[in-house]
Scaffold this motif. Structure first.
Motif, PDB file in Angstrom:
ATOM      1  N   ILE A 101      -2.246  -5.753 -15.439  1.00  0.00           N
ATOM      2  CA  ILE A 101      -2.355  -7.199 -15.240  1.00  0.00           C
ATOM      3  C   ILE A 101      -1.252  -7.612 -14.273  1.00  0.00           C
ATOM      4  N   SER A 102      -1.389  -8.771 -13.710  1.00  0.00           N
ATOM      5  CA  SER A 102      -0.383  -9.254 -12.754  1.00  0.00           C
ATOM      6  C   SER A 102       0.844  -9.770 -13.493  1.00  0.00           C
ATOM      7  N   VAL A 103       1.864  -8.912 -13.581  1.00  0.00           N
ATOM      8  CA  VAL A 103       3.108  -9.323 -14.226  1.00  0.00           C
ATOM      9  C   VAL A 103       4.285  -9.287 -13.256  1.00  0.00           C
ATOM     10  N   GLY A 104       4.074  -8.692 -12.095  1.00  0.00           N
ATOM     11  CA  GLY A 104       5.166  -8.590 -11.146  1.00  0.00           C
ATOM     12  C   GLY A 104       6.037  -7.385 -11.440  1.00  0.00           C
ATOM     13  N   LYS A 105       7.337  -7.540 -11.166  1.00  0.00           N
ATOM     14  CA  LYS A 105       8.270  -6.418 -11.231  1.00  0.00           C
ATOM     15  C   LYS A 105       8.628  -6.044 -12.669  1.00  0.00           C
ATOM     16  N   ILE A 106       8.560  -4.737 -12.933  1.00  0.00           N
ATOM     17  CA  ILE A 106       8.971  -4.173 -14.219  1.00  0.00           C
ATOM     18  C   ILE A 106       9.988  -3.080 -13.897  1.00  0.00           C
ATOM     19  N   GLU A 107      11.150  -3.130 -14.532  1.00  0.00           N
ATOM     20  CA  GLU A 107      12.159  -2.103 -14.287  1.00  0.00           C
ATOM     21  C   GLU A 107      12.310  -1.238 -15.533  1.00  0.00           C
ATOM     22  N   ILE A 108      12.158   0.071 -15.340  1.00  0.00           N
ATOM     23  CA  ILE A 108      12.330   1.044 -16.422  1.00  0.00           C
ATOM     24  C   ILE A 108      13.171   2.196 -15.887  1.00  0.00           C
ATOM     25  N   ASP A 109      14.255   2.491 -16.594  1.00  0.00           N
ATOM     26  CA  ASP A 109      15.171   3.578 -16.195  1.00  0.00           C
ATOM     27  C   ASP A 109      15.576   3.470 -14.733  1.00  0.00           C
ATOM     28  N   ASN A 110      15.969   2.282 -14.324  1.00  0.00           N
ATOM     29  CA  ASN A 110      16.443   2.002 -12.962  1.00  0.00           C
ATOM     30  C   ASN A 110      15.405   2.266 -11.880  1.00  0.00           C
ATOM     31  N   GLU A 111      14.142   2.283 -12.251  1.00  0.00           N
ATOM     32  CA  GLU A 111      13.081   2.431 -11.264  1.00  0.00           C
ATOM     33  C   GLU A 111      12.182   1.194 -11.356  1.00  0.00           C
ATOM     34  N   ILE A 112      11.693   0.738 -10.205  1.00  0.00           N
ATOM     35  CA  ILE A 112      10.892  -0.482 -10.131  1.00  0.00           C
ATOM     36  C   ILE A 112       9.403  -0.124 -10.070  1.00  0.00           C
ATOM     37  N   TYR A 113       8.638  -0.851 -10.869  1.00  0.00           N
ATOM     38  CA  TYR A 113       7.178  -0.737 -10.890  1.00  0.00           C
ATOM     39  C   TYR A 113       6.630  -2.156 -10.764  1.00  0.00           C
ATOM     40  N   PHE A 114       5.468  -2.278 -10.175  1.00  0.00           N
ATOM     41  CA  PHE A 114       4.827  -3.582 -10.074  1.00  0.00           C
ATOM     42  C   PHE A 114       3.550  -3.556 -10.900  1.00  0.00           C
ATOM     43  N   GLY A 115       3.500  -4.421 -11.906  1.00  0.00           N
ATOM     44  CA  GLY A 115       2.293  -4.572 -12.703  1.00  0.00           C
ATOM     45  C   GLY A 115       1.322  -5.426 -11.924  1.00  0.00           C
ATOM     46  N   ILE A 116       0.190  -4.828 -11.538  1.00  0.00           N
ATOM     47  CA  ILE A 116      -0.801  -5.554 -10.743  1.00  0.00           C
ATOM     48  C   ILE A 116      -2.181  -5.437 -11.382  1.00  0.00           C
ATOM     49  N   SER A 117      -2.997  -6.396 -11.107  1.00  0.00           N
ATOM     50  CA  SER A 117      -4.379  -6.412 -11.576  1.00  0.00           C
ATOM     51  C   SER A 117      -5.266  -5.694 -10.563  1.00  0.00           C
ATOM     52  N   LEU A 118      -6.338  -5.094 -11.061  1.00  0.00           N
ATOM     53  CA  LEU A 118      -7.328  -4.509 -10.144  1.00  0.00           C
ATOM     54  C   LEU A 118      -7.970  -5.590  -9.281  1.00  0.00           C
ATOM     55  N   LEU A 119      -7.928  -6.847  -9.742  1.00  0.00           N
ATOM     56  CA  LEU A 119      -8.538  -7.943  -9.002  1.00  0.00           C
ATOM     57  C   LEU A 119      -7.620  -8.517  -7.923  1.00  0.00           C
ATOM     58  N   SER A 120      -6.350  -8.108  -7.926  1.00  0.00           N
ATOM     59  CA  SER A 120      -5.417  -8.588  -6.910  1.00  0.00           C
ATOM     60  C   SER A 120      -5.788  -7.974  -5.556  1.00  0.00           C
ATOM     61  N   PRO A 121      -5.322  -8.564  -4.469  1.00  0.00           N
ATOM     62  CA  PRO A 121      -5.658  -7.996  -3.147  1.00  0.00           C
ATOM     63  C   PRO A 121      -5.280  -6.508  -3.012  1.00  0.00           C
ATOM     64  N   ILE A 122      -4.076  -6.139  -3.422  1.00  0.00           N
ATOM     65  CA  ILE A 122      -3.691  -4.725  -3.298  1.00  0.00           C
ATOM     66  C   ILE A 122      -4.420  -3.875  -4.334  1.00  0.00           C
ATOM     67  N   GLY A 123      -4.691  -4.439  -5.495  1.00  0.00           N
ATOM     68  CA  GLY A 123      -5.459  -3.725  -6.514  1.00  0.00           C
ATOM     69  C   GLY A 123      -6.849  -3.370  -6.018  1.00  0.00           C
ATOM     70  N   GLN A 124      -7.475  -4.314  -5.306  1.00  0.00           N
ATOM     71  CA  GLN A 124      -8.805  -4.074  -4.735  1.00  0.00           C
ATOM     72  C   GLN A 124      -8.765  -2.946  -3.696  1.00  0.00           C
ATOM     73  N   LEU A 125      -7.698  -2.916  -2.909  1.00  0.00           N
ATOM     74  CA  LEU A 125      -7.574  -1.866  -1.896  1.00  0.00           C
ATOM     75  C   LEU A 125      -7.328  -0.491  -2.526  1.00  0.00           C
ATOM     76  N   LEU A 126      -6.548  -0.453  -3.609  1.00  0.00           N
ATOM     77  CA  LEU A 126      -6.214   0.816  -4.260  1.00  0.00           C
ATOM     78  C   LEU A 126      -7.346   1.357  -5.142  1.00  0.00           C
ATOM     79  N   LYS A 127      -8.174   0.475  -5.633  1.00  0.00           N
ATOM     80  CA  LYS A 127      -9.221   0.837  -6.592  1.00  0.00           C
ATOM     81  C   LYS A 127     -10.051   2.034  -6.104  1.00  0.00           C
ATOM     82  N   ASN A 128     -10.181   3.018  -7.000  1.00  0.00           N
ATOM     83  CA  ASN A 128     -10.969   4.241  -6.779  1.00  0.00           C
ATOM     84  C   ASN A 128     -10.410   5.189  -5.720  1.00  0.00           C
ATOM     85  N   LYS A 129      -9.236   4.902  -5.166  1.00  0.00           N
ATOM     86  CA  LYS A 129      -8.621   5.815  -4.201  1.00  0.00           C
ATOM     87  C   LYS A 129      -8.020   7.015  -4.944  1.00  0.00           C
ATOM     88  N   THR A 130      -7.774   8.103  -4.201  1.00  0.00           N
ATOM     89  CA  THR A 130      -7.207   9.320  -4.776  1.00  0.00           C
ATOM     90  C   THR A 130      -5.915   9.681  -4.046  1.00  0.00           C
TER      91      THR A 130
END
Length: 148
Positions: A101-130
């Motif tokens: 889901i779209s939550v934005g930045k999540i930091e775990i063990d000093n590493e940054i992750y972005f919680g994004i939705s499949l419906l977001s613009p970048i989520g749509q681009l990444l969907k089903n890619k390998t």
């Protein structure tokens, strides 16, 4: 707890806080409407108009947050996909994305992750890619290096 479980937990925490906040706000607005009704017997409800708008707006926010919670319930953090899908942790040449889901930045063990939705613009681009495939986002080429 593995990394995907930690990310999922961070998303649940985010949504649960939002839901609690909207429920509290709705209760406050309802109490304000009731107190205005009791103190105003002349039929003038000018103060209640904004309160009713706020009530409707917060009810919509609560509904949206509940839908986010429903989306999170579909994620199995133990599932590993070969392609980008709901619940995937996607490492790229630019950022790490947790498809949820779209939550934005999540930091775990000093590493940054972005919680994004499949419906977001970048989520749509990444969907089903390998792994190894690239997308172009904001005029930047981003290559998928790992899908967990």
């Amino acid at each position: 707890m593995n990394l995907k479980e930690q990310l999922l937990q961070a998303c649940y925490s985010y949504v649960n806080k939002r839901i609690a906040s909207y429920k509290d706000e709705l209760e406050t607005i309802k109490e304000s409407i009731e107190s205005n009704d009791k103190s105003n017997d002349e039929g003038d409800d000018s103060g209640n108009g904004k309160l009713y708008n706020d009530l409707e707006l917060n009810a919509q926010y609560l509904s949206d947050a509940t839908k986010m919670l429903d989306t999170l319930k579909l994620i199995n953090s133990k599932t590993v996909n070969t392609h980008v899908a709901l619940g995937s942790l996607v490492r790229t040449t630019s950022n790490n994305y947790y498809i949820s889901i779209s939550v934005g930045k999540i930091e775990i063990d000093n590493e940054i992750y972005f919680g994004i939705s499949l419906l977001s613009p970048i989520g749509q681009l990444l969907k089903n890619k390998t792994v190894g495939e690239s997308i172009i986002f904001n005029n930047t080429t981003i290559t998928i290096t790992e899908i967990i």
